[in-house]
Structure formats: structure tokens, C-alpha cells
Design an enzyme around this catalytic site. Structure first.
Site, PDB file in Angstrom:
ATOM      1  N   CYS A 140      -4.109  -0.414 -16.515  1.00  0.00           N
ATOM      2  CA  CYS A 140      -3.952   0.630 -15.509  1.00  0.00           C
ATOM      3  C   CYS A 140      -3.420   0.071 -14.201  1.00  0.00           C
ATOM      4  CB  CYS A 140      -5.259   1.383 -15.296  1.00  0.00           C
ATOM      5  SG  CYS A 140      -6.623   0.337 -14.820  1.00  0.00           S
ATOM      6  N   HIS A 184       0.828  -1.200   0.000  1.00  0.00           N
ATOM      7  CA  HIS A 184       0.000   0.000   0.000  1.00  0.00           C
ATOM      8  C   HIS A 184       0.865   1.253   0.000  1.00  0.00           C
ATOM      9  CE1 HIS A 184      -2.487   3.172   1.904  1.00  0.00           C
ATOM     10  NE2 HIS A 184      -3.416   2.665   1.110  1.00  0.00           N
TER      11      HIS A 184
END
Lengths: 936, 936
Positions: A878, A495
Site C-alpha cells: 500500500c 507531502h
């Protein structure tokens, strides 16, 4: 990426190696044995010399080893190099099998040595014009420090004594040379522990109370030499007083060093074939410290710092290379040599020009002058800053030395990163710790251990480094407020890393040694203990962490860079888009050359604290009316956000993804009693009910859980609110005269029915908002709005023939697709992926570079199936891989239309897209040539 | 599965429907309109009659609706049915568009009615030999209760009065018939709220202080009729006193009822096309309660309980069907009719034989006798017990009515489940709650709220039902000790469900309304509150939960069943294996017909409490020596386990999977301080260190985490211990003269390198244990040992061309493959899969029945690629789908070699394997016929 390029060279060399000599173990013919001794920089009638060699550079490297190949090229160019002769790599296996050198090799080596003596007018094993030589290893691929070298061969006790006597002012020099020879020889050739010689030296220095070798007198050094010789004899070994014998033994020892434990280990780790072998190069030693007409220096053919076309370098007279490096004397700028030795200077500039022209690249050249005579010791492509690299590439094109297309390969991706992020100025500071270089750039600031503290420092105008065990979506505000992020766990796609790169923040993750103590608000790293509020510096490009504030240098987007990337865009077929979630990021993306937004994550818009609170209420509401009220409120924010982002991109398209993460990612902490009470009261439910509801939202495997379009189906009001907000945002811009372009993307689809259900429902919602709009605008808005889906599950790939039917575009979410295809959670895989790499079970982390064999095969299938039913469908990516050059090569080959990556990866992606297309055209033209050739 | 069969019929009918009439909305030609009125059971010259119809049963159902199709078939067989005529389904759309019936239809209906009068010698709209008719709906597929029916048409006030007068003893009967007609007509045709008529009836009963309708006098009923007629008039509507008008209006009303809200909703839910329409059947009413020579009954052509070949049933004279059902009078056994009405009885037996022969199946027949005349109202395949079904199938084969192959379709899979598990005896008890029928069988026992309590009850000899929110691996011992398992959450493949089925325990999961209070050791369900220790009964085959102990009946594996499954095995191509983890389960598997063990999960062997303790120490050890010590200890247990399981299967193969689940599944609870202290002390670490280690083992997405072969690579000693134990277990059996067969399976492979690394390492370990073995045995053991891997990740499917090269077998783990292919966690998906089903986004839960389009496509690819590189490779499946019939059809078609399922699924799988192969042979022979036909 450097690794990758090396791998490619490696592959190329392996292929050549096979072609040249399918099995190196087969003994060479006598003729080939004879040709295995090659002179470099002078000619001997009976032997091969550099001038006669026909191989290209990779072939030369395989035959002569890397180092000698460089000398050979220079020799061919008639650049003055210290004469040398090479015993080819092919001899290595022969020697290792036979344990001695074939007669013809010894004979030819002797011929070569005699030739060298003639060429230099010096004599090996003589005190009169003595020739000293070095014996060096050289593998086809550099194995730095893995094999052995012996210097100063040719000295014996008698010769040294004679030399010292002849030139008393050089006595110290000669005895020191001899001491070094004895030590190296004992270590490398005789296999004695060099420790005892080092101790003898230390003892001598102690007994004379001096600190530095150079303070020892000629007499002391002579004593040391004799002592060392005694010590060798007492081990039952012998230091030969016959220089030829020294030389032969040294050559054999260097061949043997191919098989030292560390070399074998290194080859295993780097996949270098065992049978390649090392070559041995015997080279005349030249001394820049011989007298005042001697000297040594380093020079660049152009300024390596900013790229100016002007030779640039330094030198010292009567000095050796190490004196320049040590910094005890101040060197002169290279121009000064023109005054001291104008002829030599002139010669040097000619040589530099010749080398730059030959290698067609800026060179970094080491030279030595012995008695006014110039020797080039080494030339190589100059290491330079990114700014200089781009400047040089553009200069070379202007000078017609380079085609624009070839300029594309002149800058490394790492260098582009350098341009875009503030970087550390070169430093000798030792890092206190290391992690993974997750997001480039250098940043300094106060340590903040939680997002609240980070925000607080930032508000006070202080620079902040957020230090966390790991980050989570709740930390977003704190990450945004920080200049850099440091975490103890997680990998390159954790993250912290993903968000850090997205935000363009310096970020170091997986710093395993980092210990964070919440209790006393401190961290421990590399033996240091720091409190929250202390300053540290991180270098996200290198993964290093330093105490205090280190000086940095800022972004440099020069006119040359503009021109360079203009060329890149010209060559690209792929459109490079950016992942951007805010108007600021959108603007940044444009500046960095993105031609649209490929992924705008709506969830990030809910993390702002006031909205997060509302969003939480929506999730936790039991009563439909409460939900609707909150959804209405959020709708207003979304219209504002979407309108601004669309406006920022003007006529470039913006692809907005509907809400994706599982709802529990938005929940407040169970320990945040204040917020819980507030939420419970505003929803008129008890704390227990609230906690139960929160509990019910928890998931065992969130990655495979209730998220993406699954939320859209169970919570239709949220998706409907989002598309309505998009419609209103489009309307707002169109009414201002800005014809923005929208793409609406539905995430995590696994089946066409799921997609079509949502498309039908959402298109209705979208259009319902345009009822009040002027009909021309309405038509225009609908024309400017495209609908698509993200393909991020294996099943979506397999069923793309259904999924692709009714959408305008699909975009691969390769992060999640990699996780599901491998059954591998990026949050959990760090525990074993390290070992997998070590065991060579995987070569490259599939989250960094697309796994072509597995994930790639699914993508191929999906593209083929989608295009079969919908030839006009737009194909994009993406995921993180959209910014990875080797993945981009794959996407280009698979005829993707767009790639999207974080804003600061955009320039890298632009360059990679150009290179990918050039590679493809090249391979196509090769194929068509082969075809034509076949036809003849 | 029943669903599935229905779906197939459905598809077939849809297809036929298209062929017959591509667009039903196109108005029919006059000729076809005329043919849309068909007589059943009698002939009218100008009209089509049953005897003239050429359609087969599905076609008849489409044309006439289901009910009339049955009558038509019986009529064709000259079985006496009450005469009827049908207005075909095609008229439905015509009527709904025109809002009236075409003239020709009315005309032909009149002709049909006149014919019916003639056939019966009765008259419609007359008090003399009155003909009463019913008007019923009938869609091509049964839509029970969705559309309307009107009975007793033909009565008016005058006619009723006249009838009552003529037969005073029947006055009550006629007025009651009339009352019912008025009520139904008002409701269905006139659209009045039937509530007012029901209230009138209630008021009348109150005023006369009687409880039952039957206690009302003829006079009271007459009064009610007149009152109701007034009430209708006062609403401005009219109850026509012209019977023909009654009839036409009723026909129209039944056509209209196709579009009632509930019918439309039902069709949407069940995917029945809107344009199919209902038919209308007008049928003469017959009365079994007319006199003492009338009666009614139900009869089976064979005993539905045990299958004996002997008609079986009951009847009542002077009664209506509802009297038989109500149980107020005791019916006679059917044989008794032979004494009362021998001719009618004889006629009945002839009819029964004809029907059984025609339908070639045991029939369940409703009949009515009016004045000695027999009418068959309905015939259908008899619902019977599993024992009877198998008995009948075997009888039919013996009687040469059926081929063995065709017998395979005579038993439903649910019925097999019945045979294998104790089942509830039929009961009128109302369940206190419902969940999902996770594992069949009925079980009663005391409620235990945790595994410890379950074990305690079991030790005391008490039957137990373990009641948990959900189960986890820690509950295993408690589950094993229980007779049944009930959980509040989870789906058909939740832990409780999978383990329950594996253990053959009755299990109900996902009983959402179940509330468990740990605090006061009680549960709440369906308004009841029960304490731990109270008894409940669960029916795992139906998903129901009852209070108290209900009577059950036990397993019945009859000789007929033995024969039946023998045939099944003969037809099967697939080998059916079982998933079994213990010697007991292995023996059970053999008994149920498994021909080997396809999956033996070693992790379950570590759940026994003492071993679990050791295993936990191994996981948590920091010091290598501690680990090794514990591993050694566990090795002894494993040798024992493996030797026993192998021995139990004798010459049948046993496939043992190496440790698979993530280590944290084995950790003790953080709250179990006693065990934590014990572990910490035995490992000489602090509690903090222990907790840190436990924390470090937690994962964000365990499904995608550190498990399977990933553990084998990071913890090689565990896998090595396991294969060594297998080698020693083989040795032990071989030395006893039992030549057991072993398959070693490596789980969760994603890449061939991973697999090959482990294979190399583990084969070495395995062989190292055989060094001491006699060399003939050694060779034999190696020959009897195969190595393979589980394919349960999409990437393994894609790269099966590499993975399949060096293994003897691959086995698909379709549970995990489904999870990763869909990106769908079975633990978390219950939250939205319900809605997905409701919205028809998915038809069948992919965890229950293999998703052929997605997961199946990946499996196809994998099989093709693996066989391409290794044609002899054995292909199997060991996920839950190995026991699912429609999935088995897929595996058979894909040329799998083996399927493996939980022991109690084995018989189902055997039958499914037979059916699958029969289907395949059938479709092949059809294809080859088509080909041949094409050639002519």
C-alpha cells in the site's frame, strides 16, 4: 514509463547488436563491405535492396539506422517512397578509423546512384530532369537533432543558372535551393561558422527592407549564392562544383557527425554505446511545390482525436511540408483530394490501409505528390488522444486484428492519466515556470498562500491553487479546498505530491524558481510577480505553471474504456485496491475499478478543524481523566467515519490502519496563541506547562521516532478507541443488513512481540464491543474481520517468519521501507538525488519505482518467510509503488495478492497488473517451451 | 552482563526443570512424595539426605531451592552446618492445590525433626535443651525478600517462662525470642497486620522512656508477649501453644507466600515460571550469643581488597550476626580466634580450604560458634575488588587450580571497568539523583551549565562537571574540558554517552529529574538546588549523582592484570581495535591493548574553535573560490592531524573515516550574531543570505539525510582534500622512516555505484599527491594503504555482493544499522523503550547489545555475500557494539576479523573476544564429539 519502454527496446537492441556483431571495430570483410550499400525503393542488380533484406525491424534499425529501416519496410511493402540508398551503420566505425570510405563502398554508391537515376528518369548533376538528393544520418536509436543533414545536393552554380533560365517562374525556387545547399555544406562539411551566411542573408533582407526570405527575388538570391561562395573561398576552403564530390564529402561529414561533442554527450546521458555508429541515407528529393499537380499532406488512418475509423488529414497543392505547418495557406481536408486527383487519392487510401495492416496500428503518414506521383515520406504509429487510443484498441480487437491480450500494450500509462484528469487543451502559451509533474490534471484558480486563504476562496465559490514552499499535515484542509497545489520544494513523493495524488488534485512540486514572499503576499516566478488572488493554471501532468486561466478538457470514461479495463481485469491476477480515507474517496475508488480499500488512514480523519482541536487536547492532557474524556468524544466521530466508509464499499473489504504519524504532527503552531490559550485553559494547565509538553513531543528524526504501533503501546487508549469504533461501525452496518468486510492494520511493527502484544489487547477490545450484539451477527462480524500488519521496516522483513505467524494479512508500506532500507529521508533527499541521477549513480528514483535489488530483496525474503509459517497469509502493498507499473510487475512476480494505490492511479494499476501477469505467463510459457525443446 | 549470566543460568535451569518434571502440576507419586523431605547435615534412615543426593548444583537448586542446595553441598562435604530438613519445591504446587500437606510429608517431617533432635541432643518443644528452628523459603532462583521466614519456632509461653526461670541471666534473651516469634507468626501465618505489634513495642518503649529494644527488661518483654497474645485472640485467631502445630502452620504459610502479590509481580518481571514453586527449609537455630564460648563472624578465603592469599575476616564472641553488622562493638580480626579458640580456629581454616577447593573460587563464609561448636551458615563466591579478582585468577592458575582458559570467566566486565576508571571509594552517602550509567568512572567538579563555562573553569585549573539537558557536537570542547558529564535526557547511546565513553569521561545521562534553569544558572535535583560553580560528584559506573566532592580511587593496572590480558589475547581470534580521533587517544588505545585504530572520525578534528569557524565558512560559501580557499586552509590542519595519529600508532593500522555527519551539525547557533556577522562579511554575503543558506541546510530527518558519502558526492572537494591530506601524512611518516598503515573508509554507502564512483575519484586524488614522492616510497605507501567502506544501511547489507567486490575491507557501523533496521532513532526512542522493556517487548536495548535476530541476520547476509565475491575481504565492526561482550560473541561466531570500540572499552573487548572464541571452540568440540558419538 515511456522511458522504461524505451529502455527495454534499448536493451533488446543491445542484445541483438551483440549477437549480430560482437565487435563492430573489426574491419568488415570485402563481401560485407559490398553489402553495406543497400537500395531502398528500387533495385540494382549488384546490390542488396530492401526487398532482399531478411532482418526484422529492430535488426533493420541496427543495420540501417532508424529512418532507413522505416523506408526499407515501406519499400518491401511496395509503398511508393522516394528512392534512396543506405550506407550501413557498420561503415561508421570503418570510416572514423580510416578517415576515408573503402573503394568498394564508393563503387557501390555510384552504382546505387545510377540505379536511382534510372528509376526516376532523372539525372544527378544535370539541368535536364535534375536529380537532387538529401544526405541524412540515422542511428539505431533516435538521437533527435544530434547529427547532421544536407539537402539539395546535386546543384552547382552552372546547373542552377541553367535551371533558372529554363523555367524563369522557378528561378527563385532553384536559387533558394542552391543557397540552402551552400550554407549547409559550408557548415557541416567544411566546418565553417554558419553565422556568417545567416548574417549575409539578414543583410540582404535589410538592404531590400523585406522581412521574409520569400520576399527576396531570384536575383537577390543568386547574388547571395555568389557572395557565399566567395566567402567560402576566402576561408581557404572550397565548395566543389562537382556534384559527385559534393555527395562523397557530405556522406563522410555525416559519418563524422557521430562524434560531435553534443552527440557524444547525448550518448553518455542516454547510455547509447559508442560503437553503434550512424548510417547515412542518400535519398532523392521530391518537390510538392513543383507545380499544380504536386502537393503535400499529412494523414491519419483513423481520427486521432476520438478514434473514429475514417481517414483523417489535410493537404495543400503546390506546396512544401513547411507550408502546411506554417498555416499561411489553409489546407484542404484529405477527402477533397478525391476530387482533385481521384487516382492519386485512391492510391493513397490503398497505401494507408496497407500500412495500418502491416504495422497493425493506426498510422500517421506524411506524403508528397510530385506531378501526380505519390511518395510516402514517413509513416509512424499515430500520436492520438487517450480516448482515441482506447477506441482504436477496442476497434482492432473487434476487427480481429488484435488479441485482447495484445490490446493491453496499446495504451500508455500517461494516456490513462489523461483520461482521468481534466487536461489542458493544446496551447502555445509559454509556461512561466516548471516543476515536477507530481499529480496529473490541469487546474486553474486564484493563488492562495496559506490554507486559511484557500478555504476562504473556496467558500466564496472560487477556484483555488494553493501555493506553498512545501505542505505539511496542517495544510490538509487547505489542500482539500484547492483545485491544485504548487510547491517550491519537495520531490515526487513529498507531502504535497502524495496527498495531491491521493486527493486526485493537480499538483506541481519542486518548482525551484518559485519565490514566495509571505510579507507582501506575492510570488515571483519566471520573471513575473503575482499577488495572492491572481489566477494561475498548473498542468500537473507536465509540471508546468502558466499565468491566467487556460482552457481545459474534462474526464472521458467512454464505453470503449469500460470494455478495455474489463479485459485488463480479466488478465490480472493481482487485486487492485485503493488508498482512500473518506466515503467520497471510497466511492470514487469503486468507480475507477478498485475492488476494495487497501489503506484507509485514520489520521486524516482528525484533521478536520474541530476534531483536530479535540485531538490536540488529548495529546497534551496531563491528567488521565482529561484524556479519557477527549478520547470518548473522538470515538463518536470515528464510529461515524468508519461506518460510512464501510457502507460505501459494501461487500468490498476496507483495510483501516490504526493511527500512524507521530503526535507532534498534530500539534498547533507555537505561534497560534489563541488556540494555545484555549487548550491550556480547557486542560487547566499553565501556558508554560503546555509549551513544555509540546517541546517534549518534538523529535530529532520523526521518521524513526515515536509513531505507528509504538504509539499504540504507549497510548493504548487511542488504539483501543479506534478498534472499538470499528466494531461499532461493523455492527451498525450488519444491523442494516450490509455485510461489510473489515481489515484492521497495525503499522510500523518491528518485532513479533510488539505485534502480538497489541493483537491480544486490541482483539479483546474489539470483541468487548460485540457483547451486546446478537450472537449470529457477532459470529458473522468476527468472520468478516481480519487482522494484519504493515511491513515497513527492514527488521520486519527479516523477522517476517515470526511476524507472519498470527496475522491474516501483511501489507508492505514501501515508502517507509525504502526510506529505512536506503537510510534516505524523502523529505531531505532532493538535495542530492538530482546529482545522483545525473552521475548515473541511480537510474530511477527509488521512491517512484521500487528498488528491486535492495528493497525488493528484503520484500522477497519477507514474503518467503511469512508464507513458510502461514501459507494462507494475504500479501499486499500500500505504498506509492502500488501504483507504479514496473513495481507492479515485481509484486506480481512475487505472488502478491493485492496492490493498493491512490484512487486516480487505480486504472493505471489495473492495466499494469494485466500487463505484468501477461509478461509472466509469457515468460513461463517460453521457459516451458525451452524445457520441452531441451527434452527432445 | 551480570544480567546476562543470570539469564543463562536461568535458561539452563528452565531446561533442566523441563527435563526433570515436564509438568509440575501432576501430583507426585507416593514414593516421590516421601522423597520430598530431605535431611541436610544429619541422617535419618527412612529419608533422603544430602549425602544421598546425586544431582548437580543447578538440579539441587530446582529440587531444594537455592538456599538449601548450598546447605546440601556443604553437608555432602561434611562441613558442619546447622542441621536442617527440606520440603522440596515440588510440594509447593501440591500444597497450593490441596491447601494441606499430604500425610506422608507430615509423617516424614516428623521423622526428620526427631532425627534433628537426636543429632543435636536437643528437644523441640522443651525447656530442657530446647531446639528452636527457623522456617525459610527458597526458590530455585533467588527472589530476595519476596517470600516469608519465621524464626524461633518451638517456644511457647510455658517453655519461655521455664527457660527464663532456669537461666535468669538469659531471661531477656528468651522473652525477646518469643516476642519475635509471636510477631512473625501473627504476620505470616495468621495474616494479621504486624503494625499493631510494632506499635505495642513502641508504646512500651515510650512508657519506659527508652530508645532501644535492648533496653527493655525481661519483664517488659514478657508483658509485651502476653499483650500480643491477647491481641491475637481478640482478632479471633490463635497463637498455638503446641510447637508442632506452630511448625506445620508455618511450613504451610511459607508455601503460600509463593503466591503473595509482590512475589507474583516479581516473577512476572523476571520471567520466573509460576510452576517452579518454593521449597521450605526447617533449620535448627544456633546462637552465637549463647555464652562467652559462642560467637559469630564473616571470613573470606583470600583478601577481597587486593587478593592476597591469606584468610581475611572478623568475628565477635557472644554476639549475633547483626552485632557484627551494626558496628556497636568492634570485632576482632579472624587471626585472633586462634588465640581464643585454637581448635575451632583450626577447624574453620580446614573448612575454608575445603570450600575454596570445592567451589574452586574464593569464598565469603558466614559462621557461628555455639558453645565452641562451629557452624557454617552460608558460603558463596566472594565479592571482591577488580584488582583482587584478577589477582585471584592469576593465583589460581599458578596454583594449578584453574586453566588459563577458565580464568577468563573469573572477572566480570563491570570489574574491568573498575580497573580502568577512577572509582568512588565505598560510601554511605545517599545520591541526590540517578540516571543511566553511561560511561564509567567517578568524577567530581564544579557545575558548568554550558561548554564556555566548562572551558573557563578548566583554564583556571578547576575540575568541572558539564551539566546539560543534552549535549550536541557544539559542546565538544566543553566536554573535553570537563572531568565528567551529566545530562537530563538521552540514553546509553546518546551523544553525551557515546562521546563520553569515547573520551573516557565519567558520564551520567538521562537523569530525568534533573531540572536546569538557564535563567538563574542553577539546577534542581532530588530536592536540592545548586548554583553553577557548586561542586558535585558523579559515578558513571552506577549512574549516581552526589552533592560535594567524594573520595575516589585511581586506575590500577597491576602486573597480574598484564598477565591476565596477555592470556586473553592469546585465546582471541578477533583483533581488538579502538575508536580514537586524536594522537592522545591513539596512545591511550595502545596502552589499553588495542592493536590498531578501527575508527578515526575526522569530523571531530573540525570542532576545535578556530577550525570550526573555517569549516563553517566552507559550508556556507556561495562562491566556489571562497570554498576552495577555506578547503585549502583546512587541508593543512588535516595533514598535521593525520600524520600525528598515524605516527602514534607506528606499525599498527589506522582506519580514517571520511567526513560523515550532515553539514548542519557544524553550523553556528542562529543566535550567535557575532559569529554570523563575521562569517557573512568574510564571505561577502548579506546576513539574510547567510540565514537562508543555514535554513536550507536544515533537515527533517538528519539521520536519513545529506551525510556520509552523499556529502562526498555533492562536495567532492572536501573528500578529495581529506584523502590528499592522508597521502601527505603517509608521505611525511615514510620519509621519517615510520612505515605507517592507513585504511581509508567511505561512510554510509547504499549502493556499489556510489562507492565505486567515489573510490575511482578519491584513489586518483590520493595517488596524485604521491607523484612527487620517491618511487620506492610511493609503491610502499600504496601497499600500506587500504580502501574500504562502512556498512550501516540495510541496503548495503543486501547488496554487499556488489559493494564488497572492490574494497579491501568493510566495517559495520552497527549504531546506524540498528537505527535504520528498526526504524528507530536513538535520540527519540527513550520515550517508549522504557515501557517496551517493562512490557518485555524487548529484553535488551538494541543499541547496547546487538539485535541478533534482526540486525544480526542482515550482517550475516552481508558477510556471506561480500565473502562470496571477495574471499580476502577484511570484516570489522566499529559501532558501539564493538565493545559489548554478547555482541562480540556474535561477531566472533560470524568470523569477523576486527572489532573496534572506545579506548576504555578495549580491555573489556579483549576479554570478551577471548571468551567468545573459547565458547566457540567449546561448542565446536562438543559438536564434533556428538558427531563421533553418532558414528559409533
Amino acid at each position: 514509463m515511456k522511458k522504461l519502454q524505451e529502455n527495454r527496446l534499448h536493451e533488446k537492441m543491445k542484445a541483438k547488436s551483440k549477437k549480430l556483431n560482437p565487435s563492430r571495430i573489426i574491419p568488415l570483410s570485402n563481401n560485407r563491405l559490398a553489402r553495406s550499400v543497400v537500395t531502398l525503393g528500387y533495385d540494382v542488380k549488384a546490390l542488396d535492396s530492401a526487398a532482399k533484406l531478411k532482418e526484422d525491424l529492430p535488426e533493420l534499425k541496427i543495420r540501417l539506422g532508424g529512418k532507413a529501416a522505416g523506408l526499407a519496410v515501406m519499400a518491401k511493402l511496395r509503398v511508393p517512397v522516394p528512392p534512396a540508398f543506405n550506407l550501413s551503420t557498420a561503415l561508421c566505425q570503418i570510416y572514423l578509423m580510416r578517415q576515408n570510405l573503402p573503394e568498394v563502398v564508393l563503387k557501390n554508391s555510384k552504382l546505387a546512384l545510377e540505379g536511382m537515376q534510372r528509376a526516376l528518369g532523372k539525372k544527378f548533376g544535370s539541368a535536364d530532369q535534375p536529380l537532387l538528393v538529401s544526405v541524412r544520418s540515422g542511428a539505431p536509436i533516435s538521437m533527435p537533432g544530434m547529427m547532421d543533414t544536407i539537402l539539395n545536393l546535386g546543384l552547382t552554380t552552372d546547373i542552377t543558372r541553367a535551371l533558372a533560365k529554363k523555367n524563369p517562374e522557378q528561378a527563385r525556387f532553384w536559387w533558394d535551393c542552391y543557397r540552402r545547399l551552400i550554407t549547409m555544406f559550408a557548415d557541416v562539411v567544411l566546418g565553417l561558422d554558419r553565422h556568417r551566411f545567416d548574417s549575409a542573408l539578414d543583410n540582404q533582407k535589410k538592404s531590400e527592407s523585406v522581412k521574409d526570405d520569400s520576399q527576396l527575388s531570384a536575383q537577390s538570391l543568386e547574388g547571395l549564392c555568389l557572395e557565399n561562395l566567395d566567402s567560402i573561398r576566402s576561408s581557404g576552403k572550397d565548395f566543389p562544383q562537382d556534384p559527385w564530390q559534393q555527395l562523397v564529402l557530405s556522406i563522410e561529414a555525416v559519418f563524422r557527425s557521430w562524434n560531435t561533442e553534443r552527440a557524444v554527450h547525448y550518448r553518455q546521458l542516454n547510455g547509447i554505446p559508442e560503437d553503434w555508429g550512424t548510417s547515412v541515407t542518400v535519398q532523392a528529393m521530391v518537390f510538392g511545390n513543383r507545380n499544380e499537380l504536386s502537393g503535400t499532406g499529412v494523414v491519419f488512418t483513423r481520427d486521432p482525436s476520438v478514434g473514429t475509423k475514417k481517414i483523417y488529414g489535410e493537404y495543400l497543392m503546390n506546396a512544401q511540408g513547411e507550408d502546411v505547418v506554417a498555416g499561411t495557406r489553409t489546407p484542404h481536408p484529405i477527402e477533397h483530394l478525391n476530387k482533385q486527383l481521384p487516382k492519386t487519392y485512391k492510391e493513397l487510401t490503398v497505401v494507408l490501409n496497407k500500412l495500418e495492416t502491416h504495422f497493425n496500428d493506426v498510422q500517421d503518414v506524411e506524403f508528397t505528390i510530385e506531378n501526380k506521383k505519390l511518395f510516402i515520406l514517413q509513416t509512424r504509429s499515430a500520436k492520438r488522444t487517450a480516448v482515441a487510443a482506447i477506441e482504436n484498441a477496442v476497434q482492432f480487437v473487434k476487427e480481429k486484428r488484435l488479441k485482447e491480450a495484445d490490446a493491453m500494450s496499446r495504451i500508455s500509462y500517461e494516456q490513462i492519466d489523461q483520461i482521468l484528469h481534466p487536461s489542458l487543451k493544446p496551447t502555445d502559451e509559454v509556461p512561466m515556470g516548471r516543476g515536477l509533474p507530481a499529480s496529473p490534471g490541469a487546474a486553474s484558480g486564484r493563488i492562495a498562500l496559506d490554507p486559511e486563504q484557500a478555504v476562504q476562496y473556496a467558500r466564496a465559490g472560487e477556484a483555488v491553487i494553493l501555493v506553498r514552499r512545501e505542505t505539511s499535515p496542517e495544510d490538509i484542509m487547505g489542500m482539500a479546498a484547492s483545485n491544485g497545489i504548487l510547491t517550491a520544494t519537495g520531490g515526487m513523493t513529498s507531502h504535497a505530491a502524495v496527498v495531491g495524488r491521493g486527493m486526485g488534485k493537480a499538483c506541481v512540486v519542486g518548482c525551484n524558481e518559485l519565490q514566495i514572499s509571505e510579507a507582501d503576499r506575492s510570488i515571483r516566478l519566471g520573471g513575473f510577480s503575482l499577488k495572492e488572488g491572481d489566477t494561475i493554471t498548473i498542468n500537473g501532468g507536465a509540471g508546468t505553471v502558466y499565468r491566467g486561466v487556460l482552457p481545459t478538457q474534462a474526464l472521458s470514461w467512454t464505453p470503449a474504456a469500460q470494455k478495455f479495463f474489463g479485459w485488463a481485469d480479466k488478465f490480472s491476477r493481482l487485486k487492485v485496491l485503493a488508498n482512500a480515507d473518506t466515503p467520497d474517496q471510497a466511492r470514487l475508488s469503486r468507480e475507477l475499478g478498485a475492488t476494495g480499500i487497501g489503506l484507509c488512514r485514520t489520521e486524516h480523519m482528525f484533521f478536520e478543524s474541530e476534531r483536530l482541536r479535540e485531538f490536540r487536547k488529548m495529546i497534551l492532557a496531563h491528567v488521565e481523566a482529561d484524556r479519557r474524556r477527549v478520547v470518548e468524544k473522538l470515538a463518536g466521530h470515528q464510529v461515524f467515519d468508519f461506518a460510512r466508509i464501510l457502507e460505501a464499499m459494501k461487500s468490498l473489504s476496507v483495510c483501516i490502519r490504526l493511527l500512524d504519524p507521530p503526535l507532534h504532527e498534530f500539534l498547533p503552531s507555537e505561534h497560534d496563541e489563541d488556540e494555545l490559550v484555549e487548550i491550556a485553559s480547557s486542560l487547566s494547565i499553565s501556558m508554560n506547562q503546555l509549551k513544555e509538553r509540546m517541546q517534549a513531543l518534538q523529535e530529532v528524526n520523526p521518521m524513526l521516532g515515536h509513531r505507528g504501533c509504538r504509539l499504540g503501546i504507549t497510548h493504548p487508549d487511542v488504539y483501543e478507541m479506534q478498534v472499538k469504533a470499528m466494531a461499532l461501525a461493523m455492527k451498525e452496518n450488519f444491523e442494516k443488513g450490509i455485510k461489510t468486510k473489515l481489515k484492521i492494520m497495525i503499522p510500523l511493527v518491528s518485532d513479533a512481540k510488539e505485534l502480538n502484544y497489541l493483537l491480544k489487547r486490541l482483539q479483546k477490545s474489539f470483541e468487548s464491543c460485540l457483547d451486546v450484539v446478537d450472537s449470529a451477527h457477532r459470529k458473522d462480524i468476527l468472520k468478516h474481520t481480519k487482522w494484519g500488519t504493515m511491513i515497513e521496516l527492514p527488521r520486519a522483513c527479516v523477522t517476517a517468519g515470526e511476524i507472519g505467524k498470527d496475522v491474516d494479512f501483511i501489507s508492505f508500506g514501501t515508502n517507509d521501507l525504502t526510506q529505512t532500507t536506503f537510510g534516505l529521508s524523502r523529505d531531505d533527499s532532493a538535495k542530492f538525488l538530482g546529482l545522483y541521477k545525473e552521475l548515473k549513480i541511480i537510474q530511477i528514483d527509488p521512491f517512484e519505482s521500487l528498488d528491486v535489488a535492495g528493497v525488493g530483496a528484503l520484500i522477497q525474503m519477507a514474503v518467503a518467510r511469512a508464507k513458510a509459517v502461514n501459507p494462507d497469509i494475504e500479501i499486499g502493498v500500500c505504498g506509492e509503488h502500488g501504483g507504479d507499473p514496473s513495481s507492479i510487475e515485481f509484486f506480481n512476480a512475487e505472488s502478491f495478492d493485492t496492490i493498493s494505490c491512490s484512487p486516480f492511479r487505480v486504472p493505471i494499476a489495473r492495466l499494469a497488473a494485466a500487463r505484468a501477469q501477461l509478461i509472466q505467463l509469457n515468460s513461463k510459457s517460453k521457459k516451458s517451451k525451452t524445457k520441452k525443446a531441451g527434452r527432445r
